[in-house]
Structure formats: C-alpha cells, structure tokens
Design an enzyme around this catalytic site. Structure first.
Site, PDB file in Angstrom:
ATOM      1  N   HIS A 101      13.859  32.696  17.571  1.00 32.03           N
ATOM      2  CA  HIS A 101      15.158  33.124  17.059  1.00 32.03           C
ATOM      3  C   HIS A 101      16.236  32.215  17.643  1.00 32.03           C
ATOM      4  O   HIS A 101      16.183  31.888  18.808  1.00 32.03           O
ATOM      5  CB  HIS A 101      15.419  34.574  17.477  1.00 32.03           C
ATOM      6  CG  HIS A 101      16.737  35.090  17.014  1.00 32.03           C
ATOM      7  ND1 HIS A 101      16.972  35.438  15.704  1.00 32.03           N
ATOM      8  CD2 HIS A 101      17.900  35.288  17.683  1.00 32.03           C
ATOM      9  CE1 HIS A 101      18.223  35.857  15.587  1.00 32.03           C
ATOM     10  NE2 HIS A 101      18.811  35.769  16.769  1.00 32.03           N
ATOM     11  N   LEU A 160       0.845  -1.187   0.000  1.00 32.59           N
ATOM     12  CA  LEU A 160       0.000   0.000   0.000  1.00 32.59           C
ATOM     13  C   LEU A 160       0.887   1.246   0.000  1.00 32.59           C
ATOM     14  O   LEU A 160       2.063   1.194   0.350  1.00 32.59           O
ATOM     15  CB  LEU A 160      -0.909   0.004   1.228  1.00 32.59           C
ATOM     16  CG  LEU A 160      -2.042  -1.011   1.225  1.00 32.59           C
ATOM     17  CD1 LEU A 160      -2.838  -0.893   2.519  1.00 32.59           C
ATOM     18  CD2 LEU A 160      -2.955  -0.830   0.028  1.00 32.59           C
ATOM     19  N   GLY A 205      13.763  15.704 -19.283  1.00 32.72           N
ATOM     20  CA  GLY A 205      12.654  16.346 -18.570  1.00 32.72           C
ATOM     21  C   GLY A 205      13.174  17.232 -17.457  1.00 32.72           C
ATOM     22  O   GLY A 205      13.847  16.750 -16.538  1.00 32.72           O
ATOM     23  N   GLY A 258       6.892  13.717 -17.396  1.00 28.40           N
ATOM     24  CA  GLY A 258       5.504  13.966 -17.027  1.00 28.40           C
ATOM     25  C   GLY A 258       4.718  12.695 -16.745  1.00 28.40           C
ATOM     26  O   GLY A 258       5.208  11.580 -16.941  1.00 28.40           O
TER      27      GLY A 258
END
Lengths: 450, 481
Positions: free
Chosen positions: B455, B44, B188, B282
């Site tokens: 901070h 899964l 890509g 893609g």
C-alpha cells in the site's frame, strides 16, 4: 495410436516395477528403441519399443507397479483407426486377470473438470508429464481441486497395480492371479509382431521344478537381454596352434622343474605353467588396438559408440556356483607369463568362491573357453555391454593339407568371434580374426605385436 | 548446385528472428544444439522490436508524458504548453529500437549461432534455400517463426492511388514518426489503430477513426473497451463505427476518402480530406512464400500452419510457433512457444499447456486481460461470478489522478478458482502479470485476498476485486439490502 501393453515378462510374473523411463512424452522412437527398465521379482529387463512413432502417453511413473497386459505406453504411430481396431481385438483376446484385479479397487478418479482445464501450477504440470501421468485423471487435494506434486506421487494410475500390503482384499485377488496356469496357449500377446511367449503345457511325466535363483537368474537375464537386444553375428575360423603348443609344452616342462625345486609361484619370478588361453588373451589384447569396434559399448541413452582405450579381458569360468567371468585387467600391459598367472589365480578364486566384485567387473572383451571340455565351434552370446566375444573350441589333431599338397597332422583350435553388428561389420571381424590367426600361427608375428 | 553457393549443415534451423525465433535459437544453443537462424531483415527482433511493440510503446510513453504534464496543471504544475520536436522524437524511437536490436544480435553472436540474412524457402523436408544469401541449409529440425505482416487495403479502395508507394501509412511507417500530420484517418479500430491513433492525437494531429464493426477492440470485454472509447471520443475528431472506406484518391496535401455506413448500402457515402491515412486493418501470417507445399504442409484458410500442443506440425521434425501458428498473434506467446518447441526437440517433457495468454493494449488508458473473458464465458455458457473494483476507490489512483478504469476478477462460483481477470486503467499492462500467475497456479480468490499487496499501489486493485468477487471489499459501500 498404438497402445502398448506390458508384455509377458516370464512365467508366473504378473507385474513389474517400473525403474526408469528411457523416453518422455513427445519423444520420437524407432522400433526396438528402449522404452524403460522394468524390474520383476526375478530380473530387471529393458522393454524395447514395438513400434516407430511418437510417445503420446506414459501411464506409469518410476516406482509404480505395472500389470502385465495393461496399457502402459501409447505410441502415436500414425495408424489411427486401424490401430484402434487392433487394440479392440487385442483387448478381447487378452487375459482378463489384470482387469479383474482392478475391479476390486476403489473407483479411480476420472471426473475431468468442465472446460478441460487442469488446475495445477505450471511446475506441477511439467512434473506430471515427466512422470508420465495424465494430469487430467488426477484428482487434486488442493483448494478448488488443485493438483499438487503430492497428489502426483500418490497417484498410481487407473491401470497400475494396487499397493497390496495395504489392502487385504487385493491380496486375495493377487493370489487368484498368481495361480499357476496349466495351458499351452500363448501367455500374452506381447505387442511385438510374431513374438509370443508360450506358457508351459502340463507335463506328460514326473518333473522337478526349480526357481531361477541368484547366479542362474543373473545369467538368464544377461543372456536373454543380450541375445534379444544385440544383433549377433558369428565369424568362424580354424587356427593352427601346432607350433605354439609345442613351444608352450616345452616351457611348461621347464616351469614344472622349477616348481619341483620348491619355488613359490608368483606373477613375476615364477609364474608357473602357461595355458593356451594366455596366448590367445595376449593376442586378443594386442589385436583389439587395431580393431577398437570390438572393444566398445553402445551408449543407448546418447546413441553413441563408446570405444574403450583400456583392455580388460574377461574369461568364462565354470564354477560350482555357475558361470563366472573373471577379468584380467590391462591384459595388454602384462607379460604373457603375467597374464597366464592371473588367469590361473583368478580361476582358482572363482572356483573357491573367494573372488571379489572388482575381479568380476570392468571387462571390455570376453573369451569363452568351453572347448576345453569338448566340442568344436561354439556360438557364444556377447557379454553385454561389451561388443564382442571370442569362443574357443577344443584343440584337436586334424589332418590338414599343407603347403606342398601333403596331408599333415596339425593341432587345430576352432575359434568363433561373435560381435554386435550395430558397431562393426563382417569385414572387420574377418580381418580381426585373421590377425589373431597370424599371431597364433607365427611365433615372430606374436612376439612382435604383444 | 550454383557456383558460389554456400552449404550449411545444422541440427536446428530457425526461420525468423522475431521474439519467437530468436528466443528459440538462443534456447537451443544453450541446450547444446547446433543452430542456424535465418532472418530476412538486417536487424533481429522481428516486427515486435523493429516496427511494432517497442517503437509504439516508446512513442506512446512520450505522448503520455505530455498528457501527464497537461493533467498536472491541476496539481499546480506551471508551464506554457507542451510541444514535440519531431526530429528528436523520431531519433529517440529509432535509437531505442537500435539498442535493443543490437542487444539481441549480441546475445545471438554470444552463442555462436550461425545467422543468415535472407528469405528461406523449403526445398524438401530437410533443406531450405536462403534467397539473398545464396545459401542452402540442411537441417534435422526446423522451427518456422516467420510471423505476420499487415494486410493491405483492398485493391478496389486503392485503385486511384499511384502504384508502388501509395502514400498510405502502414503502422511501421507511422511509428517512424516521419511527421505530425495536421489530420489523420485511421482505418481499423483494433488495438494497433487505437494505439497509434491516440498517440498521434497526443502529438497534435486531428484524428478520425473508421471501423467496419459496430464495436471497437472486438475481442476485449465491452465494459473494458467503454472506458477507452470515452477517451477516444474526447481525443478524436470523429469515430465512425459500422463504416467502411470505399475509395481513396490523392488530392493536394493529402487524400480524399470516401466512407459509407456498412449497414446501409442505399445511403450515400460521405467524403472527407485528410493529410494522412493509416491502414491498420489486421495482419496475416507469413506462410505464403515459404515453399510449404514442397514439404506437404498446408496452411489453413487463415494462413496458419496446423500444430499440436508441443508446436509440432504434421511433419514431425518441423515446428511452427508465434503468428504462423494458432492462438493470439502476440510476442510473449511466440517466445514461450519457441522454448517449448526447442525443449521438445531436445527430448524434454515440455508442452504449451498455458492456461492464460495475457493480452495487453497500450491504449489510453491501458486495457489488459488474461484467462477467461466475460464475453467468452457467456458464449460458452460457463458459470462464473465476478467482482469489480473501480480505481476511483483506490488511494494510489487518487494520488496520481488516474482514476479512470477498474479491475474485475472472474471466478468459478463453487470453488472460487480464478478463471479470468480484466483490467482497464493505469498500469493495467503490469497488473495483468500477477493475475496470469494466479490463473496458471490455479489460485482461488482467497489466495489473492490473503496475499498482502503493498500500500498504496495499483496492485491492491486486484486484491480488492477478488474481495468483491468473494464477499465484498472493505473499501466499497455495502450493497443496500
């Protein structure tokens, strides 16, 4: 899209307070599914859905006042343009009074943010959906126009009625709207096909008017709701009570002797006279165990039939204040004499206006005995949320063809079982009534089952 | 009915066990519904967990450690150079996936959700047949969450390669770290190509990248991308933008790739040899083989199933979520939609009304944005003001040496309502969560400014950028007047 306008709720009623939604945006509803509970100044009613579809908008939230004729639910029934045309036609035809009222209000906030963005926290957006508010119509009081939960609570919707107490101008508008109408045309198009609530034409002669009050009002609400929302079916039969009546009268004579002797009536020791109703009630309580569908309720919220494992039998009693239904609790566990005693005791309390709420509530089945006054068969309306009611006609001597083709005079009790067809079918009703008939006609059958 | 066929009845059927599907299944079970979950993989978690987000981020983290160790020489860390044991690295990635996936399985089992392994196809509006499990499931409601898969290279480009296993890597194969190739061509220039390309560059491969468009990472604002491109140009052997691959042929120890500039057809292509080629071109939705035609659902030109704001398809009892529905193909969008769909089925007032879906790229350095981008604002002609705060001015960034990057905040000019936030730099992926909350809550610049940020942390950069958008930051020089 189908825009559902709040239908006419009754004569002289122009608005209702929304008590509770039964649906949320995105829910799929079937025709006649309950949409919400509305309370008018006269009654509380459940408004059923006029269409099947998906709820796409709820334009009011609990606590809001909704004008009759204003669009308060939008249902996506997939009808698109056709519905839009119908809506336009309806708008032309509909009463303009609510619109006039709105015209006197300050302009509702309608400016949408550019870009269509809603400025509100996710939890506030969810709250708006739950309240049925289109949040894009709410102007926010927070920084940058952010909508807060308080803004939602304060928002009463562009179509909802104003808070009249705070605005004297509106009170004037309200008065105009509540002027009685002397018209015979339909008061309002309800949105339910063919349902048309007629206004009352100007009377042709002298009349007297009486408002619905207290018990009359309660009866009206209960009976209207029950008869509209429950599919009623009636099953009728005649029961030969000649033998049981003979037994009963003999028994009552003996009881009368005891009373004459000055003994006090109690449920156990000296229950007093028996009525036929007591026999019928015992037979019903016994029979219901075999036919649980007549001792049931429909839970609309969960779509379940609730079968009750207790047998509290109510009986309709005519009192000076109106119709009441005292309840004999656990009728199945009491003796015949005990049931007879309870009936007479409760009827006495009801007559004298001394009956308490617990003695009027908790019923699972009702018997109405209007036949004692007159008439043959009755067609009673189910005492919601119960699922059945037994109506008794008047016992009369009738010529009956008996076993050897002879005609005899017999005492006949006409009965009608009205039941909710959602939870039971005719065959079950016929069998249930046949069992009652067996018990009341045959002493051994009765004794062996109660 | 075929002999041996199983027949199940359920209230809610979820098709797909990715982050959208398993979330929907568990949520539905928690709301008391009867649920069947169909997943074609043995594990899964879907692409995200098994061959996407989780393995890639595990790999990228490991590479980042090596890079940090390199950077740390400046801080006085002494070592003889960093190298990787590929087998151990691979096992680490696999184990991470396995632990998380079995965790998801336990959650599903814990709810007693009926899980079926196989490929579901609709037979009619209330029935699917699960191929591979020989099971028929009748359902009242269905949620389609079948995700997306990587696009294959055009057949024209692939024609010289053997059928079946062409030898070209998919992102899933690359994330399995089968080897550290000497040279790698990434086809890509989207986030998958850049993330994996930078990871392999960090592992020691000579990486080249080819992208059809003129810009890398189209979709992200150019100023954010520029910071990453600077790193790519340093880490990669070559970055060919506006170029395309026209042919790939096998050679000994690799592939010979022909590329040409897409603008100029007349120009001769150029050839180069690579040990490995990764196709990161893609993804497309998995809606082609679901039997959608049998239930009257027609995906659009992109393969997406039409849905409304509650994820409902035109078939009212069937919902679609995640990569098969409109919107960005991101795990967190899918899981949110999964919850919405289930809540709507259970009659709750729910809707996918999110204003901002954050996008996170685990490039080096990271890019993240949420809400409105500057490119969007310009295209749609939305008025905005912007405040930028560079990490060079942030104490914490200095202390870690991670000063590349900046945070920018876009706000409505009059109301100061925050419209969007873009971040490039270390921890961008974490900082964007606060920005997303601010947008969902309808916060104004002042809300971020007056909220105390600890901070010294990177989180201060968001507050500082909000100050820049409002009236200027204490930690920046005043603009000369």
């Amino acid at each position: 899209m189908f825009e559902f306008k709040l239908p006419d709720l009754g004569e002289g009623i122009h608005e209702g307070e929304l008590l509770q939604w039964h649906v949320a945006v995105g829910d799929t509803v079937k025709e006649d599914d309950p949409l919400c509970e509305m309370e008018t100044d006269k009654a509380a009613v459940t408004i059923p859905s006029p269409r099947a579809g998906v709820i796409s908008a709820l334009n009011a939230s609990p606590g809001d006042t909704v004008d009759v004729g204003s669009v308060f639910v939008v249902i996506d029934d997939g009808s698109g343009d056709a519905a839009a045309k119908e809506k336009a036609a309806q708008e032309e035809a509909s009463d303009t009074a609510p619109q006039e009222k709105n015209a006197s209000r300050p302009d509702p906030p309608s400016e949408q943010r550019p870009k269509g963005r809603v400025l509100a926290a996710p939890a506030t957006r969810r709250l708006a959906r739950e309240m049925g508010i289109d949040i894009t119509q709410v102007s926010g009081s927070g920084p940058g126009g952010r909508v807060t939960p308080e803004d939602l609570n304060a928002y009463d919707g562009a179509d909802a009625g104003p808070d009249t107490a705070e605005n004297p101008e509106d009170t004037a508008a309200e008065d105009r709207a509540s002027e009685p109408k002397a018209v015979a045309e339909p008061l309002e198009v309800s949105g339910i096909p063919f349902l048309e609530v007629q206004g009352l034409a100007t009377p042709d002669g002298p009349v007297e008017r009486e408002p619905f009050r207290s018990l009359r009002n309660k009866v009206a609400v209960k009976m209207t709701s029950s008869s509209i929302l429950m599919p009623h079916v009636a099953h009728m039969d005649d029961i030969d009570v000649t033998d049981i009546e003979a037994q009963r009268l003999a028994y009552n004579l003996r009881q009368a002797d005891k009373s004459d002797a000055g003994r006090e009536e109690t449920a156990e020791k000296n229950p007093g006279k028996l009525t036929l109703l007591a026999f019928v009630m015992k037979a019903v309580a016994a029979g219901l165990k075999d036919y649980p569908m007549f001792n049931a309720s429909v839970d609309l919220s969960s779509r379940e039939i609730v079968y009750k494992k207790y047998y509290n039998i109510g009986f309709a009693a005519d009192t000076p204040r109106g119709l009441m239904v005292p309840v004999v609790h656990d009728a199945d566990r009491q003796s015949l004499a005990g049931v007879g005693y309870r009936i007479r005791h409760l009827a006495g309390l009801a007559r004298n206006g001394e009956i308490s709420v617990p003695e009027l509530t908790g019923g699972t089945f009702t018997i109405t005995n209007v036949g004692a006054i007159g008439g043959t068969h009755v067609f009673p309306i189910i005492n919601a949320p119960e699922s059945a009611i037994l109506g008794l006609g008047r016992v009369e001597k009738r010529p009956v063809v008996v076993g050897d083709d002879k005609i005899r005079v017999r005492k006949i009790l006409p009965v009608t079982l009205c039941f909710d067809h959602r939870v039971a079918d005719g065959a079950q009703a016929a069998a249930f009534v046949r069992d009652l008939k067996d018990m009341l006609e045959n002493r051994l059958e009765f004794m062996s089952r109660i | 009915m075929v002999v041996g066929e199983m027949i199940l009845e359920t209230d809610i059927l979820v098709i797909g066990g990715g982050p959208g599907g398993y979330t929907a299944a568990i949520h539905a079970a928690d709301l008391g519904r009867d649920v069947v979950l169909v997943e074609s993989r043995k594990q899964l978690g879907g692409v995200c967990l098994t061959e996407g987000c989780i393995p890639s981020k595990t790999l990228i983290h490991a590479v980042g450690l090596a890079r940090n160790a390199d950077d740390a020489r400046r801080m006085g860390l002494v070592h003889d150079g960093i190298s990787f044991d590929v087998d151990k690295l691979r096992r680490h990635v696999q184990k991470t996936v396995k632990v998380l996936s079995s965790g998801v399985s336990s959650l599903v089992e814990n709810r007693e959700i009926e899980r079926i392994t196989g490929h579901a196809r609709f037979q009619d509006k209330n029935t699917v047949y699960v191929d591979g499990a020989n099971t028929i499931v009748h359902f009242n409601h269905a949620i389609i969450a079948t995700g997306s898969e990587i696009n294959a290279l055009p057949a024209e480009v692939m024609k010289n390669l053997p059928d079946g296993d062409s030898g070209i890597w998919t992102s899933a194969q690359a994330l399995g770290v089968p080897e550290i190739p000497e040279s790698l061509l990434v086809i890509g220039g989207g986030y998958i190509g850049l993330e994996i390309g930078q990871a392999y560059a960090g592992l020691g491969s000579r990486v080249s990248l080819v992208e059809f468009n003129e810009a890398l990472l189209s979709g992200a604002d150019k100023d954010l991308v520029r910071v990453v491109v600077t790193h790519c140009e340093r880490d990669f052997e070559a970055v060919h933008t506006g170029a395309k691959v026209t042919a790939i042929e096998p050679v000994e120890d690799g592939f010979r790739v022909t590329m040409e500039k897409s603008e100029d057809e007349s120009q001769e292509g150029f050839q180069q040899e690579f040990t490995r080629v990764l196709a990161a071109t893609g993804r497309h939705p998995n809606t082609r083989d679901l039997g959608l035609d049998l239930i009257g659902l027609e995906p659009d030109a992109k393969g997406l199933i039409p849905t409304d704001e509650v994820c409902r398809t035109p078939v009212p009892h069937i919902f679609a979520i995640g990569d098969v529905a409109k919107g960005p193909a991101l795990a967190h969008k899918a899981s949110r939609e999964g919850k919405v769909a289930v809540e709507v089925i259970c009659g709750k007032s729910s809707a996918f009304d999110n204003v901002a879906v954050p996008a996170v790229l685990f490039t080096h350095p990271e890019i993240a944005w949420t809400g409105l981008t500057e490119a969007d604002a310009k295209e749609k002609n939305i008025a905005y003001k912007v405040g930028k705060f560079p990490l060079t001015a942030l104490g914490r960034a200095r202390s870690t040496g991670k000063t590349d990057g900046f945070v920018k905040v876009l706000a409505e000019p009059e109301s100061d309502v925050i419209l969007g936030v873009g971040i490039v730099g270390e921890h961008a992926s974490e900082l964007v969560a606060e920005a997303t909350l601010a947008i969902e809550m309808g916060a104004c610049l002042e809300d971020l400014i007056v909220t105390i940020h600890p901070h010294p942390t990177f989180s201060e950069s968001l507050m500082e950028a909000a100050e820049m958008a409002s009236h200027g930051s204490v930690h920046m020089m005043k603009a000369s007047s």
